[in-house]
Scaffold this motif. Structure first.
Motif, PDB file in Angstrom:
ATOM      1  N   LYS A   1      32.017  41.700  45.445  1.00 15.49           N
ATOM      2  CA  LYS A   1      31.363  41.547  46.740  1.00 15.49           C
ATOM      3  C   LYS A   1      30.118  42.431  46.752  1.00 15.49           C
TER       4      LYS A   1
ATOM      5  N   TRP B   1      33.385  37.629  49.079  1.00 15.34           N
ATOM      6  CA  TRP B   1      33.854  37.666  47.702  1.00 15.34           C
ATOM      7  C   TRP B   1      33.272  36.492  46.947  1.00 15.34           C
TER       8      TRP B   1
ATOM      9  N   ARG C   1      36.804  43.457  42.694  1.00 12.69           N
ATOM     10  CA  ARG C   1      38.193  43.122  43.056  1.00 12.69           C
ATOM     11  C   ARG C   1      39.053  42.835  41.831  1.00 12.69           C
TER      12      ARG C   1
ATOM     13  N   VAL D   1      40.460  47.566  45.690  1.00  8.96           N
ATOM     14  CA  VAL D   1      39.155  47.282  45.121  1.00  8.96           C
ATOM     15  C   VAL D   1      38.539  48.585  44.630  1.00  8.96           C
TER      16      VAL D   1
ATOM     17  N   VAL E   1      35.367  38.822  40.073  1.00  7.92           N
ATOM     18  CA  VAL E   1      35.386  38.661  41.525  1.00  7.92           C
ATOM     19  C   VAL E   1      34.807  39.938  42.141  1.00  7.92           C
TER      20      VAL E   1
END
Length: 357
Positions: A275, A313, A349, A242, A273
């Motif tokens: 976080k 995520w 990601r 990541v 994607v």
């Protein structure tokens, strides 16, 4: 005489960027750095270098009509210049016809001041309008342009910003390059090939999976701004890589994809994607997810990362498109160019292109 920054006797075939600005205030400072920064990225730039009023105004209107992008740089003294406002009215005219993409830039002035004609900016405009009260058609065009152009998505640089001019200029260059890629993508579909080198993701004819290394993240080459980390999670047998934002003034994540591998007639969605960590704070302006598909309208959605679910995520949709029988390149972005504070607390990601259920 009128002077073009791209030289005499040679005209670039690349889309032209016209810069509208208050020369007396900005020419030897901000513009003196912005113009070469754009040129260094092989961007064809036009500025009116001599600003000889009256004789060259019609020539400048021609240059505006020839352009594909206009950077309108609002500054404190902007509304003191009938020259700037005449150009702005022409820019609005071309924008309304769909022939010009306009990026307003608010240089050391609040966008609300320009939009609502407040403070010194508003007083300057009213004084100028009064001086030209005999030419109502002209002043009405000025008012209409000032009511319209500042409402477009713009890039602000407040007077008290802790960013440098150079940091802000880099964010302008990123935005111009992004728009040019969309314009050039549309041109490619009309028989003007412009190859773009991209690293292809994993494709299985149903979906395309982009790892974080297959996306372009501005500033990721510098460990002060981004780091690449391998993390282990219970749901994955192997480590995943990541990109972690450390301290950035702006966000720019970009992916490109050749849709020839997809199934014709199928509708696909593009998602990032990411976080959001607990350290994320509310940014002063929303982020934008964007999808550019040749010969289609630009798709955009704004949101605040801090409003999303934390420490999981999540997927952020950039847009949807229908796969075509012919080859075409799409581009998708996740960006925020307007922060006056350093941002942190985001993990990226990758991205996914998949059939829309």
């Amino acid at each position: 005489m009128e002077a073009s920054s791209c030289g005499i006797g040679w005209r670039s075939t690349r889309p032209q960027v016209f810069i509208n600005f208050r020369g007396q205030e900005l020419r030897r400072g901000f513009i003196g750095f912005l113009e070469p920064a754009l040129k260094n990225e092989n961007i064809n730039v036009f500025i009116d270098e001599l600003e000889l009023r009256g004789r060259d105004l019609q020539n400048l209107f021609v240059r505006i009509k020839e352009s594909k992008i206009a950077l309108v740089i609002f500054s404190n003294d902007y509304a003191n210049s009938e020259w700037c406002l005449d150009e702005l009215a022409k820019i609005k005219e071309c924008m309304d016809l769909g022939n010009l993409y306009v990026i307003p830039i608010f240089y050391k002035i609040e966008p609300s001041v320009v939009k609502h004609l407040q403070g010194y900016f508003g007083e300057s405009f009213m004084n100028l309008k009064s001086r030209y009260s005999h030419d109502l058609e002209r002043t009405q065009k000025w008012e209409e342009a000032l009511a319209s152009v500042p409402q477009k998505f713009g890039l602000p640089f407040p007077e008290n910003s802790d960013r440098t001019d150079w940091d802000f200029i880099k964010s302008i260059v990123v935005e111009v390059k992004r728009v040019l890629e969309h314009i050039q993508g549309n041109s490619n579909q009309r028989g003007q090939p412009q190859p773009i080198q991209i690293q292809q993701p994993d494709v299985n004819f149903q979906r395309a999976m982009f790892s974080v290394r297959q996306l372009k993240i501005s500033g990721s080459h510098n460990a002060r701004y981004w780091t690449f980390e391998s993390i282990y999670e219970p749901s994955n047998e192997e480590a995943i890589e990541v990109a972690k934002m450390k301290r950035c003034y702006y966000l720019e994540v970009c992916g490109k994809f050749d849709t020839k591998e997809l199934i014709y007639g199928t509708r696909y969605e593009v998602v990032f994607v990411v976080k959001v960590e607990d350290t994320m704070t509310r940014w002063n302006n929303p982020a934008t997810a964007q999808l550019m598909v040749p010969d289609n309208s630009l798709q955009e959605r704004e949101f605040q990362f801090v409003d999303l679910i934390k420490n999981e995520w999540i997927e952020i949709q950039a847009g949807v498109f229908d796969a075509q029988p012919h080859k075409e390149k799409i581009a998708f972005y996740l960006y925020q160019h307007q922060s006056n504070i350093r941002m942190t607390g985001l993990l990226v990601r990758g991205a996914i292109i998949r059939p829309l259920e």
